[in-house]
Write a protein that holds these residues in place. Structure first.
Motif, PDB file in Angstrom:
ATOM      1  N   GLU A   1       0.864  -1.182   0.000  1.00  0.00           N
ATOM      2  CA  GLU A   1       0.000   0.000   0.000  1.00  0.00           C
ATOM      3  C   GLU A   1       0.903   1.235   0.000  1.00  0.00           C
ATOM      4  O   GLU A   1       1.466   1.613   1.031  1.00  0.00           O
ATOM      5  CB  GLU A   1      -0.923   0.001   1.225  1.00  0.00           C
ATOM      6  N   PHE A   2       1.012   1.862  -1.140  1.00  0.00           N
ATOM      7  CA  PHE A   2       1.991   2.938  -1.295  1.00  0.00           C
ATOM      8  C   PHE A   2       1.437   4.320  -0.963  1.00  0.00           C
ATOM      9  O   PHE A   2       2.191   5.291  -0.898  1.00  0.00           O
ATOM     10  CB  PHE A   2       2.554   2.942  -2.718  1.00  0.00           C
ATOM     11  N   GLY A   3       0.115   4.419  -0.709  1.00  0.00           N
ATOM     12  CA  GLY A   3      -0.464   5.723  -0.358  1.00  0.00           C
ATOM     13  C   GLY A   3       0.186   6.314   0.878  1.00  0.00           C
ATOM     14  O   GLY A   3       0.684   7.459   0.848  1.00  0.00           O
ATOM     15  N   PRO A   4       0.192   5.583   1.997  1.00  0.00           N
ATOM     16  CA  PRO A   4       0.838   6.117   3.203  1.00  0.00           C
ATOM     17  C   PRO A   4       2.319   6.421   2.990  1.00  0.00           C
ATOM     18  O   PRO A   4       2.840   7.402   3.546  1.00  0.00           O
ATOM     19  CB  PRO A   4       0.643   4.988   4.229  1.00  0.00           C
ATOM     20  N   THR A   5       2.997   5.598   2.177  1.00  0.00           N
ATOM     21  CA  THR A   5       4.433   5.812   1.926  1.00  0.00           C
ATOM     22  C   THR A   5       4.650   7.119   1.185  1.00  0.00           C
ATOM     23  O   THR A   5       5.578   7.883   1.510  1.00  0.00           O
ATOM     24  CB  THR A   5       5.009   4.644   1.124  1.00  0.00           C
ATOM     25  N   TYR A   6       3.803   7.415   0.200  1.00  0.00           N
ATOM     26  CA  TYR A   6       3.938   8.678  -0.519  1.00  0.00           C
ATOM     27  C   TYR A   6       3.658   9.868   0.403  1.00  0.00           C
ATOM     28  O   TYR A   6       4.310  10.916   0.306  1.00  0.00           O
ATOM     29  CB  TYR A   6       2.989   8.710  -1.718  1.00  0.00           C
ATOM     30  N   ASN A   7       2.700   9.717   1.319  1.00  0.00           N
ATOM     31  CA  ASN A   7       2.432  10.794   2.280  1.00  0.00           C
ATOM     32  C   ASN A   7       3.653  11.050   3.162  1.00  0.00           C
ATOM     33  O   ASN A   7       3.995  12.199   3.467  1.00  0.00           O
ATOM     34  CB  ASN A   7       1.224  10.439   3.153  1.00  0.00           C
ATOM     35  N   GLN A   8       4.318   9.976   3.564  1.00  0.00           N
ATOM     36  CA  GLN A   8       5.491  10.107   4.429  1.00  0.00           C
ATOM     37  C   GLN A   8       6.653  10.793   3.706  1.00  0.00           C
ATOM     38  O   GLN A   8       7.300  11.698   4.264  1.00  0.00           O
ATOM     39  CB  GLN A   8       5.900   8.731   4.943  1.00  0.00           C
ATOM     40  N   VAL A   9       6.941  10.372   2.475  1.00  0.00           N
ATOM     41  CA  VAL A   9       8.063  10.998   1.756  1.00  0.00           C
ATOM     42  C   VAL A   9       7.727  12.435   1.403  1.00  0.00           C
ATOM     43  O   VAL A   9       8.624  13.305   1.376  1.00  0.00           O
ATOM     44  CB  VAL A   9       8.439  10.193   0.482  1.00  0.00           C
ATOM     45  N   ALA A  10       6.437  12.720   1.157  1.00  0.00           N
ATOM     46  CA  ALA A  10       6.043  14.099   0.875  1.00  0.00           C
ATOM     47  C   ALA A  10       6.247  14.969   2.111  1.00  0.00           C
ATOM     48  O   ALA A  10       6.678  16.123   2.006  1.00  0.00           O
ATOM     49  CB  ALA A  10       4.586  14.152   0.420  1.00  0.00           C
ATOM     50  N   THR A  11       5.929  14.421   3.300  1.00  0.00           N
ATOM     51  CA  THR A  11       6.125  15.158   4.549  1.00  0.00           C
ATOM     52  C   THR A  11       7.607  15.461   4.758  1.00  0.00           C
ATOM     53  O   THR A  11       7.990  16.582   5.134  1.00  0.00           O
ATOM     54  CB  THR A  11       5.590  14.341   5.738  1.00  0.00           C
ATOM     55  N   VAL A  12       8.453  14.463   4.500  1.00  0.00           N
ATOM     56  CA  VAL A  12       9.894  14.654   4.664  1.00  0.00           C
ATOM     57  C   VAL A  12      10.392  15.720   3.695  1.00  0.00           C
ATOM     58  O   VAL A  12      11.154  16.627   4.074  1.00  0.00           O
ATOM     59  CB  VAL A  12      10.641  13.323   4.436  1.00  0.00           C
ATOM     60  N   ALA A  13       9.986  15.644   2.438  1.00  0.00           N
ATOM     61  CA  ALA A  13      10.429  16.619   1.442  1.00  0.00           C
ATOM     62  C   ALA A  13       9.950  18.013   1.790  1.00  0.00           C
ATOM     63  O   ALA A  13      10.681  19.009   1.648  1.00  0.00           O
ATOM     64  CB  ALA A  13       9.920  16.203   0.067  1.00  0.00           C
ATOM     65  N   SER A  14       8.696  18.107   2.268  1.00  0.00           N
ATOM     66  CA  SER A  14       8.145  19.411   2.634  1.00  0.00           C
ATOM     67  C   SER A  14       8.909  20.021   3.795  1.00  0.00           C
ATOM     68  O   SER A  14       9.212  21.221   3.804  1.00  0.00           O
ATOM     69  CB  SER A  14       6.666  19.263   2.997  1.00  0.00           C
ATOM     70  N   GLU A  15       9.259  19.197   4.790  1.00  0.00           N
ATOM     71  CA  GLU A  15      10.029  19.689   5.922  1.00  0.00           C
ATOM     72  C   GLU A  15      11.391  20.219   5.471  1.00  0.00           C
ATOM     73  O   GLU A  15      11.850  21.285   5.908  1.00  0.00           O
ATOM     74  CB  GLU A  15      10.206  18.566   6.949  1.00  0.00           C
ATOM     75  N   LEU A  16      12.021  19.488   4.579  1.00  0.00           N
ATOM     76  CA  LEU A  16      13.342  19.902   4.101  1.00  0.00           C
ATOM     77  C   LEU A  16      13.282  21.213   3.324  1.00  0.00           C
ATOM     78  O   LEU A  16      14.150  22.075   3.477  1.00  0.00           O
ATOM     79  CB  LEU A  16      13.943  18.806   3.214  1.00  0.00           C
ATOM     80  N   VAL A  17      12.252  21.376   2.502  1.00  0.00           N
ATOM     81  CA  VAL A  17      12.166  22.553   1.639  1.00  0.00           C
ATOM     82  C   VAL A  17      11.597  23.764   2.373  1.00  0.00           C
ATOM     83  O   VAL A  17      12.169  24.866   2.344  1.00  0.00           O
ATOM     84  CB  VAL A  17      11.329  22.232   0.388  1.00  0.00           C
ATOM     85  N   THR A  18      10.448  23.586   2.998  1.00  0.00           N
ATOM     86  CA  THR A  18       9.739  24.745   3.571  1.00  0.00           C
ATOM     87  C   THR A  18      10.286  25.181   4.927  1.00  0.00           C
ATOM     88  O   THR A  18      10.262  26.378   5.252  1.00  0.00           O
ATOM     89  CB  THR A  18       8.241  24.434   3.716  1.00  0.00           C
ATOM     90  N   VAL A  19      10.753  24.235   5.714  1.00  0.00           N
ATOM     91  CA  VAL A  19      11.225  24.572   7.058  1.00  0.00           C
ATOM     92  C   VAL A  19      12.747  24.708   7.104  1.00  0.00           C
ATOM     93  O   VAL A  19      13.284  25.664   7.674  1.00  0.00           O
ATOM     94  CB  VAL A  19      10.755  23.508   8.085  1.00  0.00           C
ATOM     95  N   LEU A  20      13.430  23.761   6.494  1.00  0.00           N
ATOM     96  CA  LEU A  20      14.886  23.712   6.595  1.00  0.00           C
ATOM     97  C   LEU A  20      15.573  24.393   5.416  1.00  0.00           C
ATOM     98  O   LEU A  20      16.797  24.392   5.319  1.00  0.00           O
ATOM     99  CB  LEU A  20      15.345  22.259   6.719  1.00  0.00           C
ATOM    100  N   GLU A  21      14.798  24.946   4.476  1.00  0.00           N
ATOM    101  CA  GLU A  21      15.289  25.792   3.381  1.00  0.00           C
ATOM    102  C   GLU A  21      16.282  25.084   2.453  1.00  0.00           C
ATOM    103  O   GLU A  21      17.271  25.653   1.998  1.00  0.00           O
ATOM    104  CB  GLU A  21      15.925  27.078   3.951  1.00  0.00           C
ATOM    105  N   VAL A  22      15.983  23.836   2.169  1.00  0.00           N
ATOM    106  CA  VAL A  22      16.758  23.122   1.150  1.00  0.00           C
ATOM    107  C   VAL A  22      16.169  23.475  -0.211  1.00  0.00           C
ATOM    108  O   VAL A  22      14.940  23.473  -0.363  1.00  0.00           O
ATOM    109  CB  VAL A  22      16.697  21.600   1.384  1.00  0.00           C
TER     110      VAL A  22
END
Length: 257
Positions: free
Chosen positions: A195-216
């Motif tokens: 079930e890849f839906g939850p996995t995509y949500n998790q990687v999206a959360t990680v990417a969002s944290e890196l870009v929006t919060v940590l300014e990558v």
């Protein structure tokens, strides 16, 4: 009577002189015949010698013609061989030049590959200094992989909200990404349920944290999810810029031509 005797005496003298002269003439004729015979023999010998000389001359002429033809053929073959030899030499020179260009190309590409590998190894050392010796970091085929578990990042296998521990970990990851701008970052989610839906949500959360919060920079990050083959978690992959690598390789190849 005396007159008759005188006539007879004159006649006898004349006859005797004529006979003697006749004998001398016959002797001269015999001598001439003998001389003629000798001359004819000499002539015959001379004719035979001339005939033999003519035959030899014809033989020499024929042999000379054969030698001229053979010489012409030899010269032609030598000329062809010279042209072929020069052509082969030119082909060898071109092949060696092409080989030298290829070696230069390969040398440049190998240098870039070695540079990428060396950079990955150096990055591995620096990452452990940044994130600690206990950080799960490895190198596979020139790609640096930083791993963490779902429970550490999200508290469970299905949640998509980061824990404080997860945020702290990602802050260290962000520092590593910023310190290696020449690498592309892939956030990879591993799933064992299918079930890849939850996995995509998790990687999206990680990417969002890196870009929006940590300014990558957003352009340096991509996301993916795949079957983990009995493994689950999040991998942060720092890989060489293959597009840039091949662009440099292409330029190196052009420069070597």
């Amino acid at each position: 009577m005396k007159r008759n005797l005188l006539l007879i005496l004159l006649l006898a003298i004349t006859t005797s002189a004529f006979s003697q002269r006749k004998s001398e003439l016959f002797a001269e004729i015999d001598t001439l015949k003998s001389r003629i015979s000798e001359v004819e023999q000499e002539l015959a010998i001379a004719q035979r010698e001339i005939s033999s000389a003519n035959a030899e001359a014809e033989t020499l002429k024929s042999e000379n013609a054969t030698l001229r033809d053979a010489n012409a053929t030899l010269l032609g073959n030598m000329s062809n061989f010279s042209k072929l030899s020069k052509q082969n030499s030119d082909n060898v020179d071109r092949a060696m030049e092409a080989l030298a260009r290829k070696e230069k190309q390969l040398s440049g590409i190998n240098d870039m590959i070695s540079s990428n590998d060396s950079t990955a190894i150096v990055s591995l050392t620096n990452i452990k200094k940044t994130m600690g010796e206990n950080a799960k970091v490895g190198v596979e085929q020139g790609i640096v992989i930083i791993s963490n578990s779902l429970s550490s990042l999200f508290g469970s296998d299905t949640d998509a909200a980061l824990t404080e521990e997860g945020k702290t970990w990602l802050a260290g990851v962000a520092n590593v990404i910023k310190a290696n701008p020449n690498f592309k970052t892939v956030v990879e989610g591993l799933n064992i349920t299918g079930e890849f839906g939850p996995t995509y949500n998790q990687v999206a959360t990680v990417a969002s944290e890196l870009v929006t919060v940590l300014e990558v920079p957003a352009e340096s990050i991509s996301v993916t999810a795949k079957d983990g083959n009995f493994k689950e978690g999040i991998n942060i992959k720092l890989q060489p810029d293959y597009k840039g690598f091949y662009a440099k390789a292409k330029e190196s190849a052009k420069g070597a031509q």
